[in-house]
Design an enzyme around this catalytic site. Structure first.
Site, PDB file in Angstrom:
ATOM      1  N   GLY A  56       0.736  -1.272   0.680  1.00 62.02           N
ATOM      2  CA  GLY A  56       0.297   0.244  -0.168  1.00 62.02           C
ATOM      3  C   GLY A  56       1.225   1.653   0.353  1.00 62.02           C
ATOM      4  O   GLY A  56       0.664   1.720   0.782  1.00 62.02           O
ATOM      5  N   SER A 134      -0.490  -7.463  -4.550  1.00 59.07           N
ATOM      6  CA  SER A 134       0.410  -8.133  -3.264  1.00 59.07           C
ATOM      7  C   SER A 134      -0.017  -9.589  -3.545  1.00 59.07           C
ATOM      8  O   SER A 134       1.704 -10.004  -3.538  1.00 59.07           O
ATOM      9  CB  SER A 134      -0.767  -7.446  -2.053  1.00 59.07           C
ATOM     10  OG  SER A 134      -0.028  -7.940  -1.562  1.00 59.07           O
ATOM     11  N   HIS A 154      -8.681  -2.810   2.180  1.00 56.16           N
ATOM     12  CA  HIS A 154      -8.480  -2.660   3.328  1.00 56.16           C
ATOM     13  C   HIS A 154      -9.956  -4.107   3.748  1.00 56.16           C
ATOM     14  O   HIS A 154     -11.051  -4.463   5.111  1.00 56.16           O
ATOM     15  CB  HIS A 154      -9.305  -1.617   3.806  1.00 56.16           C
ATOM     16  CG  HIS A 154      -7.937  -1.506   5.341  1.00 56.16           C
ATOM     17  ND1 HIS A 154      -6.423  -1.365   5.162  1.00 56.16           N
ATOM     18  CD2 HIS A 154      -7.409   0.488   5.047  1.00 56.16           C
ATOM     19  CE1 HIS A 154      -5.039  -0.515   5.279  1.00 56.16           C
ATOM     20  NE2 HIS A 154      -6.592   0.448   5.303  1.00 56.16           N
ATOM     21  N   ASP A 180      -4.671   1.486  10.674  1.00 55.24           N
ATOM     22  CA  ASP A 180      -5.684   0.910  10.599  1.00 55.24           C
ATOM     23  C   ASP A 180      -6.474  -0.049  11.183  1.00 55.24           C
ATOM     24  O   ASP A 180      -7.025  -1.021  11.040  1.00 55.24           O
ATOM     25  CB  ASP A 180      -6.556   1.324   9.267  1.00 55.24           C
ATOM     26  CG  ASP A 180      -5.689   1.863   8.477  1.00 55.24           C
ATOM     27  OD1 ASP A 180      -6.486   3.288   8.824  1.00 55.24           O
ATOM     28  OD2 ASP A 180      -5.073   2.159   7.352  1.00 55.24           O
TER      29      ASP A 180
HETATM   30  N1  SAH Z   1       0.365   3.726   2.825  1.00 59.19           N
HETATM   31  C1  SAH Z   1       0.059   4.493   2.190  1.00 59.19           C
HETATM   32  C2  SAH Z   1      -2.029   4.475   2.058  1.00 59.19           C
HETATM   33  C3  SAH Z   1      -2.041   2.971   1.059  1.00 59.19           C
HETATM   34  S1  SAH Z   1      -4.322   2.980   0.307  1.00 59.19           S
HETATM   35  C4  SAH Z   1       0.146   6.644   2.710  1.00 59.19           C
HETATM   36  O1  SAH Z   1       0.468   6.270   3.992  1.00 59.19           O
HETATM   37  O2  SAH Z   1      -0.630   6.766   2.616  1.00 59.19           O
HETATM   38  C5  SAH Z   1      -4.007   1.820   0.081  1.00 59.19           C
HETATM   39  C6  SAH Z   1      -2.973   1.155  -1.367  1.00 59.19           C
HETATM   40  O3  SAH Z   1      -3.156   0.207  -1.158  1.00 59.19           O
HETATM   41  C7  SAH Z   1      -3.800   1.933  -1.900  1.00 59.19           C
HETATM   42  O4  SAH Z   1      -3.133   2.470  -2.916  1.00 59.19           O
HETATM   43  C8  SAH Z   1      -4.516   0.496  -3.206  1.00 59.19           C
HETATM   44  O5  SAH Z   1      -3.990   0.887  -4.919  1.00 59.19           O
HETATM   45  C9  SAH Z   1      -3.653  -0.361  -2.519  1.00 59.19           C
HETATM   46  N2  SAH Z   1      -3.950  -1.905  -2.539  1.00 59.19           N
HETATM   47  C10 SAH Z   1      -5.014  -1.939  -2.084  1.00 59.19           C
HETATM   48  N3  SAH Z   1      -4.773  -3.549  -2.929  1.00 59.19           N
HETATM   49  C11 SAH Z   1      -3.878  -3.688  -3.230  1.00 59.19           C
HETATM   50  C12 SAH Z   1      -3.869  -5.638  -3.649  1.00 59.19           C
HETATM   51  N4  SAH Z   1      -4.684  -6.512  -3.650  1.00 59.19           N
HETATM   52  N5  SAH Z   1      -2.553  -5.613  -4.053  1.00 59.19           N
HETATM   53  C13 SAH Z   1      -1.880  -4.325  -4.136  1.00 59.19           C
HETATM   54  N6  SAH Z   1      -1.742  -2.974  -3.820  1.00 59.19           N
HETATM   55  C14 SAH Z   1      -3.485  -2.814  -3.229  1.00 59.19           C
HETATM   56 MG    MG Z   2      -4.015   3.568   6.113  1.00 57.62          MG
END
Ligand code: SAH
Ligand code: MG
Length: 221
Positions: A56, A134, A154, A180
């Site tokens: 993320g 991921s 999430h 979170d």
């Molecule tokens: N760490 C960041 C916030 C992350 S928001 C900060 O500090 O601001 C969550 C992120 O997870 C998003 O950019 C989304 O594209 C990514 N994400 C969600 N599901 C995912 C998956 N299955 N594989 C890869 N990335 C994913």
């Molecule tokens: Mg977060």
């Protein structure tokens, strides 16, 4: 927790003022106190165990908290994200930012903003983006991690997948940091709490080290 061997990087003040301002100015979802707790965890981690990895990356905010600590220890932070946004980042959802839509494709694309943030923070040699889903990345991953930061999707499925597929890559002695985590449903969504945090504690492999807002730092025995 292993004490830091990183020169000039005490865990009570893990970032310089300039690093801290860059992180606070970056777009994203990380309150300043939780970001500092994230940097402090990195400063306390035994970074000789392996690189750090976050799930993320979004626009690079959390990477601005972890990256400077990685750089001082001469290691790197891999930042995994497909850069298409989580469910809650899509149009019509609470956490959508219309600036982050690729106008030609009509799809979210946070990679350009991520790269700009990392460039401006002077972290291009330290923060290494991996653009992909991921679980797909995890299936091919083999390097033990000194610190794993889970802040990806999430929903129940992405959260469970991140735990199941990435947890085995935390090196013994390494840290698992989860964002979170809301034990009270009134404060936020359940999956990081129910599908990552509780299973990690129930596994008997992790011990809690710190709690800051919704950030939990656990250590692999
Ligand atoms: N760490 C960041 C916030 C992350 S928001 C900060 O500090 O601001 C969550 C992120 O997870 C998003 O950019 C989304 O594209 C990514 N994400 C969600 N599901 C995912 C998956 N299955 N594989 C890869 N990335 C994913
Ligand atoms: Mg977060």
């Amino acid at each position: 927790m292993a004490s830091s061997t990183t020169p000039g990087c005490p865990s009570d003040q893990p970032l310089t003022e300039a690093e801290r301002s860059a992180a606070e100015a970056a777009r994203g979802f990380m309150p300043p106190d939780e970001g500092l707790a994230l940097a402090a965890a990195a400063a306390l981690a035994d970074l000789s165990l392996g690189p750090m990895l976050e799930i993320g990356g979004y626009c690079g905010k959390s990477a601005c908290y972890l990256g400077p600590v990685a750089g001082r220890a001469d290691t790197v932070l891999f930042s995994v994200d497909h850069h298409r946004g989580s469910e809650e980042n899509q149009p019509g959802w609470e956490w959508h930012d219309p600036d982050l839509v690729d106008p030609d494709l009509g799809l979210m694309d946070t990679l350009p903003e991520f790269r700009r943030t990392i460039h401006e923070a002077g972290l291009e040699s330290v923060v290494i983006p991996i653009v992909g889903e991921s679980v797909t990345v995890a299936r091919h991953w083999t390097t033990p991690l000194s610190l794993l930061f889970i802040d990806g999707g999430h929903g129940v499925e992405p959260a469970s997948n991140d735990y199941e597929w990435w947890m085995p890559h935390v090196a013994p002695g390494g840290l698992l940091v989860i964002h979170d985590v809301f034990p009270d449903p009134a404060d936020g969504g359940r999956p990081p709490y129910e599908n990552i945090y509780l299973p990690a504690l129930a596994s008997g492999r992790f011990q809690q080290r710190s709690v800051t807002g919704s950030l939990r730092v656990l250590q692999h025995y």
